[in-house]
Scaffold this motif. Sequence first.
Motif, PDB file in Angstrom:
ATOM      1  N   TRP A 108      43.669   4.434  56.545  1.00  0.00           N
ATOM      2  CA  TRP A 108      43.012   3.872  57.717  1.00  0.00           C
ATOM      3  C   TRP A 108      42.369   4.988  58.538  1.00  0.00           C
ATOM      4  O   TRP A 108      41.236   4.858  59.002  1.00  0.00           O
ATOM      5  CB  TRP A 108      43.999   3.088  58.568  1.00  0.00           C
ATOM      6  N   LYS A 111      39.201   6.364  56.993  1.00  0.00           N
ATOM      7  CA  LYS A 111      38.030   5.488  57.092  1.00  0.00           C
ATOM      8  C   LYS A 111      36.991   6.087  58.034  1.00  0.00           C
ATOM      9  O   LYS A 111      35.800   5.991  57.792  1.00  0.00           O
ATOM     10  CB  LYS A 111      38.469   4.110  57.575  1.00  0.00           C
ATOM     11  N   ARG A 161      42.780   0.369  50.555  1.00  0.00           N
ATOM     12  CA  ARG A 161      43.663  -0.335  51.497  1.00  0.00           C
ATOM     13  C   ARG A 161      43.856  -1.792  51.076  1.00  0.00           C
ATOM     14  O   ARG A 161      44.950  -2.337  51.190  1.00  0.00           O
ATOM     15  CB  ARG A 161      43.053  -0.255  52.890  1.00  0.00           C
TER      16      ARG A 161
END
Length: 168
Positions: A108, A111, A161
Amino acid sequence: MGMLWRAPLWLVGLAVAVAWTVATLGLDFLSGEQMHPLKVAIKFSVGLLFGGLVAFVGRSLKARNRSKPAAWPTPMNVQHAILTKHLPDGASSDLWVPELTRIARQDWSMKWCGPVLMGLFAAMSVLLIFDDPAHPWYGAVLAAFFVGLAVLSPFWSVRRRARIAAEQ
């Protein structure tokens, strides 16, 4: 990627050695340096050492992976589970869920962190174009490579993810 898991380690090491040699000689060529047989031999020797190191690390990872039970969340088992979207038979949720959650949390942050870092590397590569105007291809190739990574990295982290979420 599945072929890489099944490939003999000596072959992976040799492929890394050849790729290293071609990449370093290619970058030297693009920056306008002269190619001498001694330089090529030294680059290939360093590539063989690097390929040997990759094969050694792969061998130690496989040995460590084999020392644990088959359903244990070792780094290789986790990577394989993410690639195939399936946990190994007999996998304990008490062991796997925290590991997958940790990796999802890292992805995350990558990203947004990946494009920023690759964008900075691309900007530094553009400076290389102006640093040596007689041979701008070195910086141009690096800039294109890093821009490509900056564009693709968010998609890779979102896709990875989603695979992790499918396993949990």
